[in-house]
Design a protein around this motif. Structure first.
Motif, PDB file in Angstrom:
ATOM      1  N   LEU A 176       0.833  -1.210   0.000  1.00 19.52           N
ATOM      2  CA  LEU A 176       0.000   0.000   0.000  1.00 19.52           C
ATOM      3  C   LEU A 176       0.865   1.257   0.000  1.00 19.52           C
ATOM      4  N   ASP A 177       1.996   1.216   0.697  1.00 20.86           N
ATOM      5  CA  ASP A 177       2.914   2.360   0.673  1.00 20.86           C
ATOM      6  C   ASP A 177       3.443   2.596  -0.744  1.00 20.86           C
ATOM      7  N   LYS A 178       3.762   1.513  -1.440  1.00 21.31           N
ATOM      8  CA  LYS A 178       4.211   1.642  -2.828  1.00 21.31           C
ATOM      9  C   LYS A 178       3.075   2.137  -3.714  1.00 21.31           C
ATOM     10  N   LEU A 179       1.862   1.696  -3.406  1.00 17.73           N
ATOM     11  CA  LEU A 179       0.709   2.072  -4.224  1.00 17.73           C
ATOM     12  C   LEU A 179       0.466   3.581  -4.197  1.00 17.73           C
ATOM     13  N   LYS A 180       0.719   4.221  -3.056  1.00 15.56           N
ATOM     14  CA  LYS A 180       0.479   5.659  -2.929  1.00 15.56           C
ATOM     15  C   LYS A 180       1.363   6.465  -3.874  1.00 15.56           C
ATOM     16  N   GLN A 181       2.481   5.881  -4.302  1.00 13.08           N
ATOM     17  CA  GLN A 181       3.383   6.565  -5.235  1.00 13.08           C
ATOM     18  C   GLN A 181       3.256   6.037  -6.662  1.00 13.08           C
ATOM     19  N   SER A 182       2.277   5.179  -6.891  1.00 10.57           N
ATOM     20  CA  SER A 182       2.112   4.594  -8.217  1.00 10.57           C
ATOM     21  C   SER A 182       1.438   5.585  -9.163  1.00 10.57           C
ATOM     22  N   PRO A 183       1.628   5.410 -10.476  1.00  9.57           N
ATOM     23  CA  PRO A 183       0.997   6.312 -11.452  1.00  9.57           C
ATOM     24  C   PRO A 183      -0.525   6.333 -11.351  1.00  9.57           C
ATOM     25  N   HIS A 184      -1.143   5.229 -10.899  1.00  8.54           N
ATOM     26  CA  HIS A 184      -2.603   5.196 -10.784  1.00  8.54           C
ATOM     27  C   HIS A 184      -3.103   6.233  -9.783  1.00  8.54           C
ATOM     28  N   ILE A 185      -2.324   6.482  -8.740  1.00  5.64           N
ATOM     29  CA  ILE A 185      -2.704   7.492  -7.759  1.00  5.64           C
ATOM     30  C   ILE A 185      -2.176   8.863  -8.170  1.00  5.64           C
ATOM     31  N   LEU A 186      -0.976   8.899  -8.734  1.00  5.14           N
ATOM     32  CA  LEU A 186      -0.388  10.177  -9.153  1.00  5.14           C
ATOM     33  C   LEU A 186      -1.220  10.869 -10.221  1.00  5.14           C
ATOM     34  N   GLN A 187      -1.976  10.090 -11.005  1.00  6.88           N
ATOM     35  CA  GLN A 187      -2.792  10.736 -12.033  1.00  6.88           C
ATOM     36  C   GLN A 187      -3.877  11.604 -11.400  1.00  6.88           C
TER      37      GLN A 187
END
Length: 428
Positions: A250-261
């Motif tokens: 989940l920590d990695k997910l917060k920096q993923s492009p899916h969230i960054l968009q």
């Protein structure tokens, strides 16, 4: 490294050549070219992903889209042009204003105070470039994951082909041994016919796997624009991916492009909001120039300022819309995080279950079937077991090998999906 090995010794009268791999199921990457058809070339997962990212047309289109967006930035930096005005008065009239004797000529230069608006438009256009870069990242991760999944599936099909080919060879050895027993008056023609049917079935399984493998290879090579090329993939299905915990992913997910968009889209909306507020302000226009008096042969300076009338709330509707858009994006981001949280949890649970299944097959099921098969051969030789029962045990071991291969495939595909969602580098 051999994945599974089950070897059975059979007493006479079966020919010693029957020991040629009978009931030996080898699923490993050391199988020789004599056992399995080798393709023209071999590629690794990193090669496949790199070729896809370098050649896929969807990613190449982003280069053109970036050029288009750079043009938007360039255009946004261009404001309203300044103006030069030439005015002629009191000329070509009658009386004192006849001809050019009392003509007045005025040359003026006018410009708008618009730098704030220009900066706002440029900032908005640049933020949209950032959004384009995030979109490109998402597409890149999706294509890399698609490539990796097809790569794993081809790897599995290659090993399934080896397994089916080995099983076919073993079935032929069984048929040969049964035929020799019949000729010696110690066997039944019924068993021979059943063995022949089994060989036909296995041959069909081999053919089906070959066609399926060719189709998968075509699909994979089409991702890098070389559809139809033949190759063999190299990889290690036995290399189990590391099983991480939900908090880490989940920590990695917060920096993923899916969230960054969503973060970038919120910044775009904020830039558009600021631009709307700036554009709602009145733009002052200044004028300065020189006037020529023909009658007295004099010159004079002229200057002026134009201030549009009205209030600064003429963009109130647009501003309200953009504020609402920011709120919508915040809720959509929270909704996506909630959805991906659940999806990651399920994938991690499935990976843990797959690891347990693999351990169970390797430590319990397959070794037990291996021993059972050895005992079945002995029982068959002394007449305590029919060919049908013996064949069922062989088939059960083959099915166990195949199911274990399926579990390895599922484990790797689940790992690839987690890498895609969290924006991690695709690796086997």
């Amino acid at each position: 490294m051999n994945l599974f090995v089950a070897t059975i010794k059979i007493k006479k009268p079966i020919d010693n050549r029957f020991l040629f791999g009978l009931f030996t199921f080898i699923m490993a990457f050391s199988v020789t070219a004599k056992e399995v058809k080798e393709f023209e070339s071999a590629i690794y997962l990193n090669d496949a992903v790199s070729m896809t990212l370098a050649n896929h047309p969807e990613l190449k289109a982003f280069l053109l889209r970036n050029d288009m967006q750079q043009g938007q930035v360039q255009q946004a930096a261009i404001g309203e042009p300044s103006q030069i005005n030439l005015t002629v008065e009191d000329a070509l009239g009658v009386g004192q204003h006849s001809a050019l004797s009392n003509m007045q000529t005025t040359l003026t230069f006018s410009w708008l105070l618009q730098q704030e608006q220009i900066n706002g438009r440029v900032n908005t256009a640049k933020t949209e470039i950032e959004q384009l870069a995030v979109e490109q990242q998402i597409v890149s991760f999706d294509l890399a994951a698609t490539t990796a999944k097809q790569f794993i599936q081809i790897l599995v099909k290659q090993e399934r082909l080896k397994l089916n080919q080995m099983a076919t060879l073993q079935a032929k050895e069984v048929l040969k041994a049964l035929s020799e027993r019949v000729n010696a008056g110690k066997g039944s023609n019924i068993d021979v016919r059943m063995a022949e049917v089994e060989i036909v079935r296995m041959a069909l399984a081999v053919e089906d796997t070959v066609h399926d493998l060719k189709a998968s290879q075509y699909q994979l090579s089409s991702l890098w624009g070389q559809a139809g090329s033949t190759f063999r993939v190299n990889g290690d299905l036995l290399a189990l991916p590391k099983l991480s915990n939900l908090e880490y992913e989940l920590d990695k997910l917060k920096q993923s492009p899916h969230i960054l968009q969503f973060v970038t889209a919120t910044r775009i909306a904020q830039s558009q909001l600021e631009l709307a507020r700036i554009e709602a302000k009145s733009q002052w226009q200044f004028t300065a120039g020189l006037r020529r008096y023909e009658a007295t042969d004099d010159f004079g300076l002229v200057a002026g300022v134009s201030i549009p009338l009205g209030t600064d709330n003429r963009n109130a509707g647009k501003i309200a819309t953009l504020k609402a858009k920011q709120d919508v994006l915040a809720f959509e981001q929270a909704s996506l995080m909630q959805q991906l949280d659940s999806q990651l949890y399920v994938l991690l649970q499935e990976m843990a279950h797959a690891r347990h299944v693999i351990d169970t097959f390797q430590q319990d099921i397959i070794p037990t079937l291996d021993i059972t098969l050895k005992e079945a051969v002995i029982a068959f030789n002394v007449g305590q077991l029919s060919y049908s029962q013996w064949s069922d045990i062989r088939r059960e071991l083959l099915n166990a090998q195949s199911e274990l291969l399926n579990t390895y495939e599922s484990l790797h595909l689940q790992h690839i999906e987690i890498q895609r969602l969290t924006g991690a580098s695709i690796s086997q």
